[in-house]
Design an enzyme around this catalytic site. Structure first.
Site, PDB file in Angstrom:
ATOM      1  N   ARG A  89     -19.240 -34.633 -14.053  1.00 13.79           N
ATOM      2  CA  ARG A  89     -20.378 -34.342 -14.620  1.00 13.79           C
ATOM      3  C   ARG A  89     -20.489 -33.199 -15.308  1.00 13.79           C
ATOM      4  O   ARG A  89     -22.413 -32.834 -15.520  1.00 13.79           O
ATOM      5  CB  ARG A  89     -20.594 -34.531 -13.354  1.00 13.79           C
ATOM      6  N   ASP A 121     -21.800 -41.147 -10.844  1.00 15.19           N
ATOM      7  CA  ASP A 121     -22.892 -41.347 -12.003  1.00 15.19           C
ATOM      8  C   ASP A 121     -22.906 -40.433 -13.685  1.00 15.19           C
ATOM      9  O   ASP A 121     -23.078 -40.102 -14.917  1.00 15.19           O
ATOM     10  CB  ASP A 121     -24.112 -41.549 -12.006  1.00 15.19           C
ATOM     11  N   GLY A 122     -22.739 -39.054 -13.415  1.00 15.54           N
ATOM     12  CA  GLY A 122     -22.287 -37.772 -14.096  1.00 15.54           C
ATOM     13  C   GLY A 122     -23.051 -37.558 -14.236  1.00 15.54           C
ATOM     14  O   GLY A 122     -23.416 -35.973 -15.196  1.00 15.54           O
ATOM     15  N   ARG A 172     -25.139 -23.867 -17.771  1.00 12.86           N
ATOM     16  CA  ARG A 172     -24.623 -23.368 -16.807  1.00 12.86           C
ATOM     17  C   ARG A 172     -23.573 -22.151 -17.686  1.00 12.86           C
ATOM     18  O   ARG A 172     -22.908 -22.887 -18.795  1.00 12.86           O
ATOM     19  CB  ARG A 172     -24.039 -23.792 -15.417  1.00 12.86           C
ATOM     20  N   ASP A 244     -12.030 -25.492  -5.688  1.00 12.86           N
ATOM     21  CA  ASP A 244     -12.409 -25.901  -7.021  1.00 12.86           C
ATOM     22  C   ASP A 244     -13.882 -25.119  -7.157  1.00 12.86           C
ATOM     23  O   ASP A 244     -14.215 -25.373  -8.007  1.00 12.86           O
ATOM     24  CB  ASP A 244     -12.065 -27.514  -7.333  1.00 12.86           C
ATOM     25  N   ASP A 254     -21.094 -22.702  -8.339  1.00  9.87           N
ATOM     26  CA  ASP A 254     -21.636 -24.193  -7.400  1.00  9.87           C
ATOM     27  C   ASP A 254     -22.448 -23.589  -6.176  1.00  9.87           C
ATOM     28  O   ASP A 254     -22.669 -23.490  -5.440  1.00  9.87           O
ATOM     29  CB  ASP A 254     -19.863 -24.706  -6.907  1.00  9.87           C
TER      30      ASP A 254
HETATM   31  P1  AMP Z   1     -18.977 -30.482  -6.178  1.00 11.46           P
HETATM   32  O1  AMP Z   1     -19.273 -30.912  -5.222  1.00 11.46           O
HETATM   33  O2  AMP Z   1     -19.991 -30.021  -6.857  1.00 11.46           O
HETATM   34  O3  AMP Z   1     -17.949 -28.359  -5.926  1.00 11.46           O
HETATM   35  O4  AMP Z   1     -18.080 -31.242  -6.626  1.00 11.46           O
HETATM   36  C1  AMP Z   1     -16.476 -31.535  -6.257  1.00 11.46           C
HETATM   37  C2  AMP Z   1     -16.199 -32.663  -7.350  1.00 11.46           C
HETATM   38  O5  AMP Z   1     -16.947 -34.036  -7.767  1.00 11.46           O
HETATM   39  C3  AMP Z   1     -16.122 -32.864  -9.145  1.00 11.46           C
HETATM   40  O6  AMP Z   1     -15.031 -33.017  -9.012  1.00 11.46           O
HETATM   41  C4  AMP Z   1     -17.714 -32.758  -9.335  1.00 11.46           C
HETATM   42  O7  AMP Z   1     -17.150 -33.029 -10.707  1.00 11.46           O
HETATM   43  C5  AMP Z   1     -17.451 -34.476  -8.681  1.00 11.46           C
HETATM   44  N1  AMP Z   1     -18.984 -34.889  -8.853  1.00 11.46           N
HETATM   45  C6  AMP Z   1     -20.654 -34.340  -8.412  1.00 11.46           C
HETATM   46  N2  AMP Z   1     -21.494 -35.178  -8.922  1.00 11.46           N
HETATM   47  C7  AMP Z   1     -20.688 -35.811  -9.643  1.00 11.46           C
HETATM   48  C8  AMP Z   1     -21.768 -37.117 -10.226  1.00 11.46           C
HETATM   49  N3  AMP Z   1     -23.360 -36.961 -10.062  1.00 11.46           N
HETATM   50  N4  AMP Z   1     -20.841 -37.952 -11.083  1.00 11.46           N
HETATM   51  C9  AMP Z   1     -19.715 -37.375 -11.181  1.00 11.46           C
HETATM   52  N5  AMP Z   1     -18.975 -36.262 -10.214  1.00 11.46           N
HETATM   53  C10 AMP Z   1     -19.650 -35.784 -10.036  1.00 11.46           C
HETATM   54 MG    MG Z   2     -17.507 -27.841  -7.375  1.00  8.97          MG
END
Ligand code: AMP
Ligand code: MG
Length: 472
Positions: A89, A121-122, A172, A244, A254
């Site tokens: 996203r 949904d990005g 960001r 990550d 994050d």
């Molecule tokens: P995070 O928990 O924010 O570190 O995200 C973990 C993974 O989920 C990463 O690859 C993000 O890009 C993906 N991600 C989180 N929220 C979304 C979203 N709303 N749409 C698509 N990918 C997402």
């Molecule tokens: Mg992340």
């Protein structure tokens, strides 16, 4: 006049294996919520007469020189390896080299689906965007290395979570978005050429004095050790220390379910998805070491004689707990007024922390009060503070200016969770005054600001926010 950004996009010049070209997806009705003009100037951006800022930071209009891409990475999430994550996203518009000589990424977060979105949904909703804006800028003002916030916009479109929520995009800014997981994906795929290329890139960008992969590992270790100790010192709980979300630059990255603790309790967990308490406050040093071990494992893959490198890498990783302790000692020593804490001072510090935990003392307000009055009132049994204080006063006698040391080390203001939640609730109703006020006050966390005493106050029992949710 349009916004002018002097892009110099080094990551987009890497081979195609590192990313996917990805323009942001336009949104219906962008409206600017905030623009960080000080940060923009530092980055060499001329805000100009910026009529189109909302369009640019929503992803509706690409500024000249942008090369929008989504970055590839993988990572361990709660200890389990996920072979493909990536910017699901987010879109990296490019980089600038600032007036301070620092190269920084400019990334839109919540800008639509990408090649790595999987089922998502990005998009992002307003709550997490404002939370990240406020908390990341507050961390910066507190002196903790962190990604920053350049802008926030409303999209004018709903995002569906528990129900329909207002959508938003955060811009960001980061020293880079290289993660431990960026190395892991190439190592796991056996793409050694890319792994070597990435290693060189990271060294050039962040640690030009580092020699080879083990030099990089050492430099990341040192930066992460400093970072984790800083988190501990301000009572910050990251909440999702997955590999990550572990940055090579040593910045906090994050801001999902993160939170600052109010009452001191070393087992504090806020994240609703962290059911085992893996990322609890007091586990953060151990997890940082675990994450560094994953980086070591990935980096080693580029050597022909891997067996021989295991020992060297192990030594580098095994030195990390002690480095974190040293940084912790320096940081907490300053919090009790010691300009140069010695190993034997650790007992005095941990004794105070134990008494704070037993007496439900507010972490921030107790330390802040050490340089003034009223620390004992933070304790359910003030006598617990009095009996600690005797030894402390003895120790302070050999310190030249403990008051000054403490005032620099103990903030009056942190982004308290209940204030963040109140601010989000107001913004959803269209009232951004609490958001702007938080930003203004938290920009000077070490200054007394009598007009903002309400923001320094600990939450009342009915205001306590027990859990936070991922910023998706
Ligand atoms: P995070 O928990 O924010 O570190 O995200 C973990 C993974 O989920 C990463 O690859 C993000 O890009 C993906 N991600 C989180 N929220 C979304 C979203 N709303 N749409 C698509 N990918 C997402
Ligand atoms: Mg992340």
């Amino acid at each position: 006049m349009t916004l002018s950004i002097p892009f110099d996009n080094s990551y987009a010049r890497l081979p195609p294996a590192f990313f996917s070209a990805q323009p942001p997806s336009p949104v219906a009705a962008p409206k600017l919520i905030a623009f960080n003009a000080d940060l923009a100037r530092l980055m060499g951006i001329d805000p100009g007469e910026t009529g189109d800022m909302a369009q640019v930071f929503a992803g509706n209009r690409l500024p000249e020189g942008a090369t929008p891409i989504s970055q590839l990475y993988s990572g361990h999430q709660f200890g389990q390896y996920n072979p493909q994550l990536g910017d699901g996203r987010a879109v990296l518009l490019g980089e600038t080299v600032g007036t301070d000589g620092m190269r920084r990424d400019i990334q839109l977060k919540g800008s639509g689906r990408t090649a790595y979105s999987r089922g998502g949904d990005g998009r992002a909703w307003l709550g997490p965007v404002l939370r990240e804006y406020v908390v990341s800028e507050a961390m910066h003002a507190l002196g903790v290395p962190t990604t920053r916030a350049l802008a926030a916009v409303e999209t004018g479109e709903p995002v569906y979570r528990e129900g329909a929520m207002p959508g938003a995009v955060l811009t960001r800014v980061a020293g880079s978005h290289l993660r431990v997981g960026t190395f892991q994906i190439f190592a796991a795929r056996g793409d050694i050429n890319s792994l070597k290329r990435l290693t060189d890139y990271a060294i050039t960008r962040h640690y030009p004095d580092a020699k080879g992969p083990m030099g990089l590992l050492t430099a990341v270790r040192d930066a992460q050790a400093r970072l984790i100790a800083r988190w501990m010192g301000v009572g910050f709980i990251h909440g999702v220390m997955n590999t990550d979300n572990s940055s090579i630059s040593g910045e906090t990255i994050d801001y999902g379910p993160c939170a600052f603790m109010d009452v001191y309790d070393s087992a504090t967990v806020f994240s609703s998805i962290d059911r085992m308490g893996r990322y609890a406050y007091s586990n953060q040093p151990d997890i940082a070491v675990w994450n560094l071990a994953q980086l070591a494992t990935a980096l080693i893959q580029q050597y022909d004689d891997r067996e021989a490198m295991v020992e060297e890498a192990t030594q580098i990783v095994h030195a990390m707990p002690d480095l974190i302790r040293q940084n912790w000692l320096a940081g907490f020593g300053a919090k009790i007024g010691l300009a140069n804490a010695r190993a034997e001072d650790a007992g005095l510090i941990t004794d105070l922390l134990l008494r704070m935990a037993e007496n439900q003392a507010d972490f921030t307000n107790t330390f802040r009060a050490l340089a003034g009055k009223g620390a004992r009132d933070q304790f359910t049994d003030p006598a617990a503070f009095d009996s600690w204080q005797t030894g402390w006063q003895d120790r302070l006698r050999s310190e030249p200016d403990p008051q000054a040391v403490m005032r620099r080390a103990n903030p009056a203001f942190i982004p308290r969770n209940h204030r963040i939640e109140q601010m989000i609730a107001a913004a959803v109703e269209g009232d951004y005054a609490p958001f702007h006020r938080l930003n203004t006050v938290l920009a000077r966390p070490y200054d007394d600001q009598p007009d903002a005493a309400d923001l320094a106050r600990a939450p009342r029992p009915e205001e306590v926010v027990p859990a936070t949710f991922c910023g998706t």
